[in-house]
Design a protein around this motif. Structure first.
Motif, PDB file in Angstrom:
ATOM      1  N   THR A  30       0.825  -1.215   0.000  1.00 39.78           N
ATOM      2  CA  THR A  30       0.000   0.000   0.000  1.00 39.78           C
ATOM      3  C   THR A  30       0.859   1.265   0.000  1.00 39.78           C
ATOM      4  N   TYR A  31       1.669   1.420  -1.047  1.00 44.71           N
ATOM      5  CA  TYR A  31       2.521   2.608  -1.157  1.00 44.71           C
ATOM      6  C   TYR A  31       1.701   3.888  -1.137  1.00 44.71           C
ATOM      7  N   PRO A  32       2.158   4.903  -0.398  1.00 44.67           N
ATOM      8  CA  PRO A  32       1.421   6.180  -0.384  1.00 44.67           C
ATOM      9  C   PRO A  32       1.543   6.902  -1.729  1.00 44.67           C
ATOM     10  N   TYR A  46      -3.358   5.507  -1.922  1.00 38.55           N
ATOM     11  CA  TYR A  46      -2.318   4.472  -1.846  1.00 38.55           C
ATOM     12  C   TYR A  46      -2.628   3.347  -2.814  1.00 38.55           C
ATOM     13  N   GLN A  47      -1.580   2.657  -3.222  1.00 39.75           N
ATOM     14  CA  GLN A  47      -1.694   1.536  -4.136  1.00 39.75           C
ATOM     15  C   GLN A  47      -2.477   0.423  -3.447  1.00 39.75           C
ATOM     16  N   TYR A  48      -3.377  -0.187  -4.172  1.00 42.22           N
ATOM     17  CA  TYR A  48      -4.288  -1.133  -3.536  1.00 42.22           C
ATOM     18  C   TYR A  48      -4.808  -2.118  -4.569  1.00 42.22           C
ATOM     19  N   ASN A  57      -4.321  -5.271 -11.453  1.00 43.38           N
ATOM     20  CA  ASN A  57      -5.059  -4.039 -11.776  1.00 43.38           C
ATOM     21  C   ASN A  57      -5.059  -3.090 -10.593  1.00 43.38           C
ATOM     22  N   ILE A  58      -3.946  -2.431 -10.431  1.00 41.32           N
ATOM     23  CA  ILE A  58      -3.758  -1.630  -9.226  1.00 41.32           C
ATOM     24  C   ILE A  58      -4.524  -0.316  -9.331  1.00 41.32           C
ATOM     25  N   VAL A  59      -5.170   0.056  -8.235  1.00 45.35           N
ATOM     26  CA  VAL A  59      -5.947   1.299  -8.193  1.00 45.35           C
ATOM     27  C   VAL A  59      -5.364   2.232  -7.136  1.00 45.35           C
ATOM     28  N   CYS A  89      -3.088   1.522 -12.362  1.00 51.17           N
ATOM     29  CA  CYS A  89      -2.858   2.919 -12.001  1.00 51.17           C
ATOM     30  C   CYS A  89      -1.785   2.926 -10.925  1.00 51.17           C
ATOM     31  N   TRP A  90      -0.591   3.212 -11.334  1.00 52.52           N
ATOM     32  CA  TRP A  90       0.553   3.133 -10.430  1.00 52.52           C
ATOM     33  C   TRP A  90       0.816   4.469  -9.747  1.00 52.52           C
ATOM     34  N   SER A  91       1.974   4.554  -9.079  1.00 57.78           N
ATOM     35  CA  SER A  91       2.221   5.692  -8.165  1.00 57.78           C
ATOM     36  C   SER A  91       2.279   7.040  -8.874  1.00 57.78           C
ATOM     37  N   GLY A  92       2.040   8.079  -8.102  1.00 57.73           N
ATOM     38  CA  GLY A  92       2.098   9.447  -8.606  1.00 57.73           C
ATOM     39  C   GLY A  92       1.876  10.443  -7.490  1.00 57.73           C
ATOM     40  N   PHE A 153       9.568   3.836 -16.326  1.00 60.97           N
ATOM     41  CA  PHE A 153       9.356   5.253 -16.597  1.00 60.97           C
ATOM     42  C   PHE A 153       8.111   5.661 -15.810  1.00 60.97           C
ATOM     43  N   ARG A 154       8.322   5.994 -14.527  1.00 66.52           N
ATOM     44  CA  ARG A 154       7.119   6.105 -13.697  1.00 66.52           C
ATOM     45  C   ARG A 154       7.288   7.009 -12.476  1.00 66.52           C
ATOM     46  N   ASP A 155       6.166   7.185 -11.785  1.00 65.04           N
ATOM     47  CA  ASP A 155       6.081   7.839 -10.466  1.00 65.04           C
ATOM     48  C   ASP A 155       6.389   9.338 -10.515  1.00 65.04           C
ATOM     49  N   PRO A 156       5.605  10.119 -11.284  1.00 67.69           N
ATOM     50  CA  PRO A 156       5.853  11.562 -11.362  1.00 67.69           C
ATOM     51  C   PRO A 156       5.746  12.245  -9.996  1.00 67.69           C
ATOM     52  N   TRP A 207      15.422   4.321 -10.440  1.00 67.21           N
ATOM     53  CA  TRP A 207      14.942   5.255  -9.407  1.00 67.21           C
ATOM     54  C   TRP A 207      13.425   5.267  -9.432  1.00 67.21           C
ATOM     55  N   GLU A 208      12.838   4.709  -8.402  1.00 64.29           N
ATOM     56  CA  GLU A 208      11.389   4.762  -8.257  1.00 64.29           C
ATOM     57  C   GLU A 208      11.029   5.925  -7.341  1.00 64.29           C
ATOM     58  N   CYS A 209       9.777   6.319  -7.432  1.00 65.09           N
ATOM     59  CA  CYS A 209       9.191   7.255  -6.472  1.00 65.09           C
ATOM     60  C   CYS A 209      10.106   8.433  -6.111  1.00 65.09           C
ATOM     61  N   PRO A 210      10.601   9.191  -7.099  1.00 60.60           N
ATOM     62  CA  PRO A 210      11.407  10.357  -6.742  1.00 60.60           C
ATOM     63  C   PRO A 210      10.553  11.406  -6.022  1.00 60.60           C
ATOM     64  N   PHE A 276      11.238   0.980   5.439  1.00 59.15           N
ATOM     65  CA  PHE A 276      10.593   2.243   5.050  1.00 59.15           C
ATOM     66  C   PHE A 276      10.841   2.420   3.564  1.00 59.15           C
ATOM     67  N   TYR A 277       9.771   2.567   2.772  1.00 60.14           N
ATOM     68  CA  TYR A 277       9.975   2.602   1.319  1.00 60.14           C
ATOM     69  C   TYR A 277       8.883   3.414   0.635  1.00 60.14           C
ATOM     70  N   ALA A 278       9.192   3.800  -0.611  1.00 49.88           N
ATOM     71  CA  ALA A 278       8.217   4.464  -1.500  1.00 49.88           C
ATOM     72  C   ALA A 278       7.592   5.684  -0.825  1.00 49.88           C
ATOM     73  N   SER A 279       8.387   6.454  -0.134  1.00 44.29           N
ATOM     74  CA  SER A 279       7.835   7.572   0.635  1.00 44.29           C
ATOM     75  C   SER A 279       7.530   8.766  -0.258  1.00 44.29           C
TER      76      SER A 279
HETATM   77  C1  FRU Z   1       7.081   1.194  -5.901  1.00 47.16           C
HETATM   78  C2  FRU Z   1       6.375   0.960  -7.222  1.00 47.16           C
HETATM   79  C3  FRU Z   1       6.271   2.188  -8.078  1.00 47.16           C
HETATM   80  C4  FRU Z   1       5.075   1.856  -8.920  1.00 47.16           C
HETATM   81  C5  FRU Z   1       4.196   1.136  -7.950  1.00 47.16           C
HETATM   82  C6  FRU Z   1       3.347   0.043  -8.521  1.00 47.16           C
HETATM   83  O1  FRU Z   1       6.480   2.174  -5.221  1.00 47.16           O
HETATM   84  O2  FRU Z   1       7.039  -0.072  -7.914  1.00 47.16           O
HETATM   85  O3  FRU Z   1       7.430   2.435  -8.805  1.00 47.16           O
HETATM   86  O4  FRU Z   1       4.496   3.014  -9.426  1.00 47.16           O
HETATM   87  O5  FRU Z   1       5.039   0.568  -6.999  1.00 47.16           O
HETATM   88  O6  FRU Z   1       2.454  -0.447  -7.553  1.00 47.16           O
END
Ligand code: FRU
Length: 550
Positions: A30-32, A46-48, A57-59, A89-92, A153-156, A207-210, A276-279
């Motif tokens: 459940t990344y924020p 959050y990812q769910y 199919n992440i929402v 629908c991934w992180s942002g 190529f993700r996580d604006p 680099w994820e989640c900058p 602690f991750y994806a903060s």
């Molecule tokens: C880690 C991550 C992100 C991606 C998401 C997918 O936070 O891999 O890079 O957008 O999870 O759930």
């Protein structure tokens, strides 16, 4: 049926359990995402993996709060509906535009499994919860260009405006082994163009989640672009930890130069040296602070994960700012969580001799507590020499070699939390002081090796060096630990070093859990102050009423 083993958190946010036919459907971490403050309401997305969703199919699940403590769960805000996000629908992040409209930019997984960036706007700004979000047909607004790896190529980030009025944001990507923070610019949030060079890069893998934002040495956050330094944080896909640098950002040329002393990658500074991750941070304009959200995985066996019915928790929201010496960031739990404090126990001026311990008794449950302690070393002269072999090595290796039960000169001293009656289950959070030439080296550790009788658990020791001059501080050092059943979240030296750990005791559960102060070093330690508070549970309610607007 799902087993509640008494380890579910009481005030660390986690979604409700999610079961269908005895199967846990919520196995997506459940990344924020999109954290923001808008007109009196805090939003946490959050990812769910929702009920009925096809695997993958992440929402964006959605929860709102007026105080960052109690939460109202809402239906998912963003979910696959269109060719540009049909596979997830991934992180942002969220950005509040100057006219007050919030906009979300997130990564959609399109029909060709490419990662593209899409925008979404609130359907009805008069709905205080902003339940419904509309995705314009002109999505995606950013697609991977010819030279870009479309599956990385993700996580604006949240966008910011430069002096030329253009919006900027950063997207995480990689070029072979090189992690990159790619910069994009736009006049209207609709058409975006890549800058001709990355904002920053490092030899670390993807680099994820900058996250990129201004800070000052005052906890009162700088708005817009007014910080003295800019922070760039990235999450490393390969090692599953995050690090940050900070430095000078020139708005006119979009050049970011990290301070010389700071390293990229494994040796870099970290928000948290534990789990602690994806903060993600956001600017809280109401309270003029920057708030950090991070996700802490389960470190349980996969089977137990499924049995428990949850997949990770959020760390408590933390205020984040630059230390007064400008050498690192400092974090502290938002003050609001203190509203959950109940009955408390106080200790003052108590000496703990070599090899001694005492119980901090009197809490109804030490499984859900907030402990603030201040220790003073009686004789720093007893500090053991710092082995030159450890120089430049990571603190975790030192702590693994000199854990909570290895006798020392100054320390190990600190807390045993989530301890059973006989103390054969306990998690140690402690300091250990070494002497290196004329200087003292302070190590902070979280040692869970005795935390549980359950086998099959991942029980890594977490550690970091604390950047303090303990001699100059008269031998004093502070520790705050938030205990929440299976979470041990510690803040050393007033937030300079943070370590979050997940532990799964079998006996030290609920009102059976106990709290101790221990000292396994030769020097006496004085507990100058210790306040331990029981913590009430946060209220998590559900609001699935249909929005009125149609
Ligand atoms: C880690 C991550 C992100 C991606 C998401 C997918 O936070 O891999 O890079 O957008 O999870 O759930």
């Amino acid at each position: 049926s799902p087993v509640d083993d008494g380890l579910r958190t009481g005030y660390h946010f986690q979604p409700p359990k999610h079961w269908i036919n005895g199967k846990n459907l919520m196995r997506v971490p459940t990344y924020p995402n999109g954290v923001m403050y808008y007109k009196g309401v805090y939003h946490l997305f959050y990812q769910y993996n929702p009920q009925g969703a096809v695997w993958g199919n992440i929402v964006w699940a959605h929860a709102v709060s007026t105080d960052l403590v109690d939460w109202v769960m809402l239906p998912p805000a963003i979910y696959p509906t269109a060719p540009f996000d049909v596979n997830g629908c991934w992180s942002g992040s969220a950005t509040v535009l100057p006219d007050g409209t919030p906009v979300i930019m997130y990564t959609g997984i399109d029909g060709q499994n490419r990662q593209v960036q899409n925008v979404a706007y609130p359907k009805d700004l008069s709905d205080p919860y902003l339940r419904e979000w509309v995705k314009p047909d002109y999505n995606p607004v950013i697609a991977p260009g010819p030279g870009t790896n479309a599956t990385a190529f993700r996580d604006p980030t949240t966008a910011w405006q430069g002096p030329d009025g253009l919006w900027r944001l950063v997207i995480g990507t990689k070029d072979n082994h090189r992690g990159l923070a790619m910069l994009y610019r736009s006049r209207d949030f609709k058409q975006w163009a890549p800058a001709n060079r990355a904002l920053h890069s490092g030899d670390t893998g993807m680099w994820e989640c900058p996250d990129f934002y201004p800070v000052t040495t005052s906890p009162a956050a700088a708005g817009g672009g007014g910080g003295t330094k800019h922070v760039l944080k990235v999450s490393l896909d390969l090692t599953r930890f995050e690090y940050y640098t900070f430095g000078e950002y020139d708005h006119a040329t979009d050049t970011y130069v990290p301070d010389a002393a700071l390293a990229d990658g494994n040796d870099g500074l970290r928000y948290d040296y534990g789990n602690f991750y994806a903060s993600k941070t956001f600017l809280d304009t109401a309270k003029r602070r920057r708030v950090l959200w991070g996700w802490a995985n389960e470190s349980d066996s996969a089977a137990a994960d499924i049995r428990k019915g949850w997949a990770g928790v959020q760390a408590v929201p933390r205020k984040v700012w630059l230390s007064s010496d400008g050498k690192q960031l400092v974090q502290w739990p938002v003050a609001e969580i203190e509203s959950l404090r109940g009955g408390h126990v106080n200790v003052t001026g108590r000496i703990v001799g070599a090899g001694q311990h005492f119980e901090v008794a009197g809490l109804a449950s030490a499984a859900q507590a907030d402990v603030e302690a201040s220790f003073q070393v009686a004789d720093l002269g007893k500090a053991e020499p710092f082995d030159p072999a450890w120089r430049g090595a990571d603190a975790q290796a030192v702590c693994a070699a000199r854990g909570a039960d290895a006798r020392g000169g100054v320390g190990p001293f600190g807390l045993w939390v989530l301890a059973s009656d006989d103390r054969d289950e306990r998690t140690a959070v402690f300091f250990r002081v070494f002497k290196d030439g004329g200087k003292h080296v302070v190590l902070m550790c979280n040692d869970p090796s005795m935390s549980s009788h359950a086998d099959d658990l991942y029980k890594p020791t977490f550690a970091a060096f604390v950047d303090v001059d303990i001699a100059q501080a008269g031998g004093k050092i502070a520790l705050r630990t938030l205990i929440d059943h299976s979470v041990v979240e510690s803040f050393g030296a007033h937030g300079k070093t943070c370590i979050l750990s997940r532990v799964y005791p079998t006996k030290a559960v609920g009102d059976k859990a106990r709290l101790f102060v221990f000292n396994n070093g030769e020097s006496n330690i004085k507990v100058t102050h210790l306040n331990a508070y029981e913590m009430r549970s946060a209220k998590i309610t559900s609001d699935t009423t249909e929005p009125t607007s149609r």
